[in-house]
Structure formats: C-alpha cells, structure tokens
Design a protein around this motif. Structure first.
Motif, PDB file in Angstrom:
ATOM      1  N   GLY A 470       0.941  -1.204  -0.132  1.00 42.79           N
ATOM      2  CA  GLY A 470      -0.025   0.071  -0.032  1.00 42.79           C
ATOM      3  C   GLY A 470       0.940   1.443   0.206  1.00 42.79           C
ATOM      4  N   ALA A 471       0.493   2.154   0.899  1.00 45.74           N
ATOM      5  CA  ALA A 471       1.315   3.305   0.758  1.00 45.74           C
ATOM      6  C   ALA A 471       2.659   3.343   1.051  1.00 45.74           C
ATOM      7  N   GLN A 472       3.020   2.543   2.050  1.00 47.88           N
ATOM      8  CA  GLN A 472       4.487   2.144   2.576  1.00 47.88           C
ATOM      9  C   GLN A 472       4.723   0.825   2.180  1.00 47.88           C
ATOM     10  N   GLN A 473       5.755   0.471   1.359  1.00 44.06           N
ATOM     11  CA  GLN A 473       6.244  -0.861   0.899  1.00 44.06           C
ATOM     12  C   GLN A 473       7.330  -1.422   1.377  1.00 44.06           C
ATOM     13  N   THR A 474       7.359  -2.823   1.664  1.00 45.59           N
ATOM     14  CA  THR A 474       8.847  -3.244   2.014  1.00 45.59           C
ATOM     15  C   THR A 474       8.796  -4.621   1.256  1.00 45.59           C
ATOM     16  N   PRO A 475       9.763  -5.331   1.172  1.00 51.44           N
ATOM     17  CA  PRO A 475       9.771  -6.889   0.706  1.00 51.44           C
ATOM     18  C   PRO A 475       9.632  -7.479   2.150  1.00 51.44           C
ATOM     19  N   VAL A 476       9.610  -8.825   1.979  1.00 57.02           N
ATOM     20  CA  VAL A 476       9.302  -9.549   3.237  1.00 57.02           C
ATOM     21  C   VAL A 476      10.733  -9.367   4.247  1.00 57.02           C
ATOM     22  N   VAL A 477      10.474  -9.147   5.353  1.00 54.66           N
ATOM     23  CA  VAL A 477      11.582  -8.590   6.266  1.00 54.66           C
ATOM     24  C   VAL A 477      11.510  -9.971   7.358  1.00 54.66           C
ATOM     25  N   ILE A 478      12.665 -10.201   7.576  1.00 57.41           N
ATOM     26  CA  ILE A 478      13.227 -11.328   8.648  1.00 57.41           C
ATOM     27  C   ILE A 478      13.482 -10.480   9.995  1.00 57.41           C
ATOM     28  N   SER A 479      12.913 -10.583  10.975  1.00 55.30           N
ATOM     29  CA  SER A 479      12.989  -9.932  12.271  1.00 55.30           C
ATOM     30  C   SER A 479      13.119 -10.867  13.333  1.00 55.30           C
ATOM     31  N   GLY A 480      13.839 -10.603  14.565  1.00 52.26           N
ATOM     32  CA  GLY A 480      13.610 -10.976  15.648  1.00 52.26           C
ATOM     33  C   GLY A 480      12.576 -11.007  16.426  1.00 52.26           C
ATOM     34  N   ASN A 481      12.301 -11.568  17.531  1.00 52.23           N
ATOM     35  CA  ASN A 481      11.007 -11.259  18.316  1.00 52.23           C
ATOM     36  C   ASN A 481      11.291 -10.673  19.578  1.00 52.23           C
ATOM     37  N   PRO A 482      10.567  -9.647  19.768  1.00 55.98           N
ATOM     38  CA  PRO A 482       9.257  -8.809  19.165  1.00 55.98           C
ATOM     39  C   PRO A 482       9.919  -8.305  18.106  1.00 55.98           C
ATOM     40  N   ALA A 483       9.200  -7.695  17.128  1.00 54.86           N
ATOM     41  CA  ALA A 483       9.420  -6.690  16.100  1.00 54.86           C
ATOM     42  C   ALA A 483       8.810  -5.514  16.143  1.00 54.86           C
ATOM     43  N   SER A 484       9.376  -4.524  15.599  1.00 53.36           N
ATOM     44  CA  SER A 484       8.795  -3.102  15.707  1.00 53.36           C
ATOM     45  C   SER A 484       9.010  -2.346  14.323  1.00 53.36           C
ATOM     46  N   VAL A 485       7.722  -2.125  13.840  1.00 56.77           N
ATOM     47  CA  VAL A 485       7.621  -1.489  12.320  1.00 56.77           C
ATOM     48  C   VAL A 485       7.065  -0.147  12.683  1.00 56.77           C
ATOM     49  N   LEU A 486       7.968   0.810  11.890  1.00 59.44           N
ATOM     50  CA  LEU A 486       7.496   2.496  11.975  1.00 59.44           C
ATOM     51  C   LEU A 486       6.906   2.580  10.487  1.00 59.44           C
ATOM     52  N   ILE A 487       5.669   3.225  10.829  1.00 59.36           N
ATOM     53  CA  ILE A 487       4.941   3.574   9.612  1.00 59.36           C
ATOM     54  C   ILE A 487       4.737   5.034   9.411  1.00 59.36           C
ATOM     55  N   THR A 488       5.321   5.729   8.350  1.00 57.32           N
ATOM     56  CA  THR A 488       5.151   7.007   8.083  1.00 57.32           C
ATOM     57  C   THR A 488       4.667   7.683   6.977  1.00 57.32           C
ATOM     58  N   ALA A 489       4.261   6.688   6.046  1.00 57.97           N
ATOM     59  CA  ALA A 489       3.679   7.190   4.796  1.00 57.97           C
ATOM     60  C   ALA A 489       2.151   7.756   4.973  1.00 57.97           C
ATOM     61  N   GLU A 490       1.767   8.807   4.440  1.00 59.59           N
ATOM     62  CA  GLU A 490       0.352   9.108   4.367  1.00 59.59           C
ATOM     63  C   GLU A 490      -0.437   8.007   3.454  1.00 59.59           C
ATOM     64  N   GLY A 491      -1.692   7.743   3.951  1.00 57.28           N
ATOM     65  CA  GLY A 491      -2.412   6.856   3.214  1.00 57.28           C
ATOM     66  C   GLY A 491      -2.704   5.238   3.867  1.00 57.28           C
ATOM     67  N   THR A 492      -2.925   4.414   3.164  1.00 52.74           N
ATOM     68  CA  THR A 492      -3.345   3.132   3.880  1.00 52.74           C
ATOM     69  C   THR A 492      -2.170   2.237   3.807  1.00 52.74           C
ATOM     70  N   THR A 493      -1.779   1.833   4.928  1.00 51.23           N
ATOM     71  CA  THR A 493      -0.565   0.643   4.522  1.00 51.23           C
ATOM     72  C   THR A 493      -1.103  -0.672   5.325  1.00 51.23           C
ATOM     73  N   THR A 494      -0.798  -1.492   4.630  1.00 53.41           N
ATOM     74  CA  THR A 494      -1.211  -2.968   5.204  1.00 53.41           C
ATOM     75  C   THR A 494       0.106  -3.687   5.672  1.00 53.41           C
TER      76      THR A 494
END
Ligand SMILES: [Ca+2]
Ligand SMILES: [Ca+2]
Ligand SMILES: [Ca+2]
Length: 517
Positions: A470-494
């Motif tokens: 959607g508004a902000q896009q990434t490929p698949v990210v592999i993260s440790g647990n827990p993960a923290s995702v910062l969303i900054t783009a205006e619009g709808t990000t899924t």
C-alpha cells in the motif's frame, strides 16, 4: 599437618566447654595417606567419628575394615589413579560393625579381592554385614566370592550403593552354587538402595545371578542402573530374584545379559511375598533360551510390570511365565516384542491390546551402539502410564514430555523420555501506537509492535517475518521477536506478518491496516 589438626580438635573441645555445651564434639579432621599415616587402614584406626581419610594417588595393597566408624574414606583424584588391591587375601573392604550411611567409601578402584575363606564367603570387593554404609563413585573390578556377591555383598544391611562401576567380578574358580550375584548380592531382609551404577561383564558361571542376586533381599531399590553383558549359567543373567525380595526395579537399562532361564531378569516369588515391581526399564537383547527378557515364576500375582520395553533376542520369547503355580504378574502399558519369536510364553497369555500393552518395534535410536533412546515416531512414546513412573528419566530429563506432538504430555515406556515434539505454530499479536481515532485514522507516525509466543512446552519462536503493502512498501523482512515497524507514509499501509517456531511450524499469515492522514 595432623599435629595441627589435633590441636584444633582440642581447641574446639575447650570452646564448647566454655560455652557450656555438655556434649564434647571434637572437630572433624582430615587425615592424609600416606603423608600422615602410612596406610589407609592405619588412618582408619587413627580416625575419630566424623573424620575424613584422604588418600593420595597410588596403589595400596591392603584390606580395609571400617571398624564401625562414621568416617569418610575418599581419594584425592578418583578411582583411575587410586587403587586398593586386596591381593586375593580376602574381601578388600569390610563393613561388619554396624556402620551407618555416615561411613563412606568413595573414589577408589577396589580390586583383586577374594571372599574365599571360611569367615567371609560373600563380597569379594566389598563385604557388608548387618551394616548400611555409603559406597559411591568407585570402580569395583576383578573380585571374586565363593557364595555370592563377587563385587559387593550386603547381608542384612541397607547400604547406599551409588555411581559405581562394578565390572568383571565373578565366582571364585573351583567353587559352585551359592546365592549368586557376580556383581552384587543382596541377602537378608533390608532396604538396600542401588542407584546409578554401571554393572557390566560380571558372571556367576556355576549357577544364578550374573549381574545381581536378590536373595530374600527384603525391599531393595534398583534405579537408573545400567546392567549389561552379565552372564549366569542357569537363571537370571541380569537379575536373579528369589525368596522374599519385593524389589523396586525402576528405570534400568538391562541389556545383553545371558542365562539359560531369564536372560535379563528371573524371579520366583515365594508364597506370601509381593514380588518385584518392574517400572520403566528398557530390557533388550538379552540371551535366554527360556525367556530372553524376563522369566516370571512362583506366587507372583502381585508382581507388576509397568511401562517397560521388553524386546527379545531374535527367535526367543520376550517374557516367559513358569508354571510353578498358576499365578501370573500384572501387566500395564508395556511394549513386549520379539523380532522372530513370541512376545509372551509359558502360562502368560498375550497381553497385547490389554491395559495399554503393545507389541511393536520400539524404534531404538542405535541399539548396535548401545543407544536405547527412542526415535521420533516410536510407538513407546507417550504410551506409558503416569502412576508409578519416576519424575525424571535415565538422563534426568523431566517426565512426562509431549513426545508425539498431540499437545498432551504423557510418560514414555522404557528408561528414556523422548523430547517434546512441537507441531503447534506460534501466535503473533500486533499492537499499534498510538491508537487511531474513532474513524480509524492516525494524524502522526504509527509504530506497530509484533509480539510472538509459542505454545507452552513448544520449541520457542525462531523469528517473525512481515511485509508492507500500500502507501508504504517493503519486501518480506525477517526479524527477531518482538519486531517493531515504523509507518510514516500518508495513506493506507497494510502490514502482513507471521511467526515461525524452532521446529519450523509457521503461523498462518495475519494482517493489519494502518491509515495516516
Ligand atoms: Ca512422553
Ligand atoms: Ca502427547
Ligand atoms: Ca510451537
């Protein structure tokens, strides 16, 4: 050193007197051999109650008698380098003066003893009479006896025999019969505790009890012992159990023993006795033309076999029941199997399908190399019953574990508990900060926290993966647990996400939409 120790002892007596303590308890001292006393026996003779005799590495050709003293006789550097050699002149170590568990022998090789003289015909290595000492961490080897207990005998005593290697002991050449027990003989009503020993390659060539003889032994307990490759001429390659011996035989490995009758275990229960309980033993590869694993006889209607794996040698019967009387033991949740013979024989009908008893290849990990752990998928996994099972297995792993991955931990048959099998994926919870307004929109950046947890007793979370569309896009990210995702783009990000556990179970993907204006 010993002079100073004696000084300290006197000083302590004076101190206690000063404090008005009536009992004069001397402080324990350490007597070093050979630095302070030339022989171990000289040190024992000099010792007072509570003292420690500490022996330097070396070979000591002598025979010891504890003389009733509650003392510890220990080696400095263990049995490999600290040897008491009896010189074939009698039992190497004698406890015959009413010793208690406070009399301790620990850390020696005890060898070349011979209970072959009229006063002492049992216990070539260690002879225990009406006494209950502690014998721990020794190697007891190449001893012999005329009547029983080539390695160790206990007559009417309740010793603690723990963590020893008892190997290559036998009946004295030229003699026959006796109560038997190449490794250990327990004779006379008592409650001996025999734990975590390696009892191997002992023999009683003229009669019965290659590894162990329990002869009117009362209520002994044998737990977590490895009893392998012992042999007897007639009955009981591993265990020979006769007269009133209501033994608890718990979680032992009984492997590769041989005798004409009862390669692994032989018992004949007298009228009025309970007889042995065999719980969670692994009994395999024993050679007994009349009963490879177990030969059960006598008035044994109260004897029990629970949670055992009894696997016969090829062509032999796993459990054979004798016809001395019409009693047969109680069977519950055992795996009794013969690769090319009958699981049950004699007057015991097949128990397969009754009371949880099965007959199937237990899938040992690598029996040819002595590894009797269970492979994943073994029918013995989670097939036992919990009532009499010990809390931990032969490796001290807690029981029960969910070894078949059905979400329910149950006890395994045999000596080993298989590891938990994790077939349940973890679950992930997503939390957005700050929360959106009533219409579902945010006015600022949003931080999404992804927290995954695995099922209780599971293998644990390996990683989280997420991806933004959607508004902000990434490929698949592999993260440790827990993960923290910062969303900054205006619009709808899924944000799509799922977690994976250490067993490879993958959570079904979930998603959350974040709207920023
Ligand atoms: Ca289990
Ligand atoms: Ca289970
Ligand atoms: Ca899991």
């Amino acid at each position: 050193m010993q002079f100073r120790s004696k000084y300290l002892r006197v000083f302590t007596i004076l101190s206690l007197s000063f404090l008005g303590v009536t009992a004069q308890l001397p402080a324990a001292v350490v007597i070093r051999v050979p630095a302070e006393q030339p022989t171990i026996q000289a040190a024992i003779s000099a010792a007072l109650n509570g003292d420690t005799v500490q022996v330097a590495p070396g070979t000591y050709v002598e025979r010891l008698n504890f003389l009733g003293k509650p003392i510890r006789v220990i080696s400095e550097q263990g049995p490999q380098v600290t040897i008491i050699d009896g010189g074939y002149g009698g039992p190497v170590v004698t406890f015959a003066s009413g010793e208690s568990l406070q009399s301790v022998l620990s850390g020696f090789t005890v060898r070349n003893g011979s209970a072959s003289f009229s006063a002492a015909l049992r216990g070539g290595g260690i002879r225990i009479e009406y006494s209950s000492p502690t014998v721990t961490g020794n190697t007891i080897t190449n001893n012999s006896a005329v009547d029983g207990g080539g390695g160790i005998s206990s007559s009417f005593g309740s010793p603690l025999i723990q963590g020893n290697t008892i190997t290559s002991n036998s009946q004295t050449i030229g003699f026959s019969g006796g109560v038997g027990g190449g490794g250990i003989a327990i004779v006379g009503s008592s409650s001996a505790q025999v734990l975590n020993n390696n009892i191997s390659n002992n023999s009683w060539n003229s009669s019965s009890g290659g590894g162990v003889s329990l002869f009117a032994a009362g209520t002994p307990k044998f737990q977590n012992n490895s009893i392998t490759n012992n042999s007897a001429y007639s009955q009981g390659g591993g265990f020979y159990i006769v007269n009133q011996s209501d033994a608890a035989i718990i979680q032992n490995l009984i492997i590769g023993n041989s005798a004409a009758v009862g390669g692994g275990v032989y018992w004949s229960v007298p009228y009025g006795a309970r007889g042995p309980f065999l719980v969670n033993n692994t009994i395999s590869g024993n050679n007994g033309p009349q009963g490879s694993g177990v030969f059960a006889d006598g008035f044994d209607a109260q004897a029990e076999l629970v949670n055992n794996i009894v696997m016969a040698a090829a062509g032999q019967t796993a459990i054979l029941c004798g016809n001395f009387d019409s009693s047969v033991p109680i069977f519950q949740t055992n795996d009794v199997v013969s690769p090319s013979g009958a699981p049950y024989g004699g007057i015991c009908a097949s128990q397969t399908g009754l009371n949880g008893d099965i007959s199937a290849d237990p899938l040992f990990a690598n029996p040819n190399n002595g590894d009797y752990h269970l492979q994943t998928g073994s029918p013995a996994i989670d097939s036992g019953s919990s009532g009499q099972a010990p809390q931990t297995d032969f490796d001290a792993v807690p029981r029960p574990l969910d070894g078949n991955g059905d979400g329910v931990p149950d006890v395994d048959m045999g000596a080993y508990e298989a590891p938990a099998l994790d077939r349940t994926p973890p679950g992930t919870v997503a939390t957005a900060t700050p929360s959106p307004n009533a219409a579902g929109w945010n006015r600022t950046n949003v931080t999404l926290a992804l927290n995954a947890t695995d099922n209780p007793g599971g293998s644990g979370v390996q990683y989280i993966r997420y991806w933004l569309t959607g508004a902000q896009q990434t490929p698949v990210v592999i993260s440790g647990n827990p993960a923290s995702v910062l969303i900054t783009a205006e619009g709808t990000t899924t944000v799509g996400y799922s977690a994976i556990d250490n067993a490879g179970n993958i959570e079904l993907s979930k998603s959350l939409s974040v709207k920023i204006d």
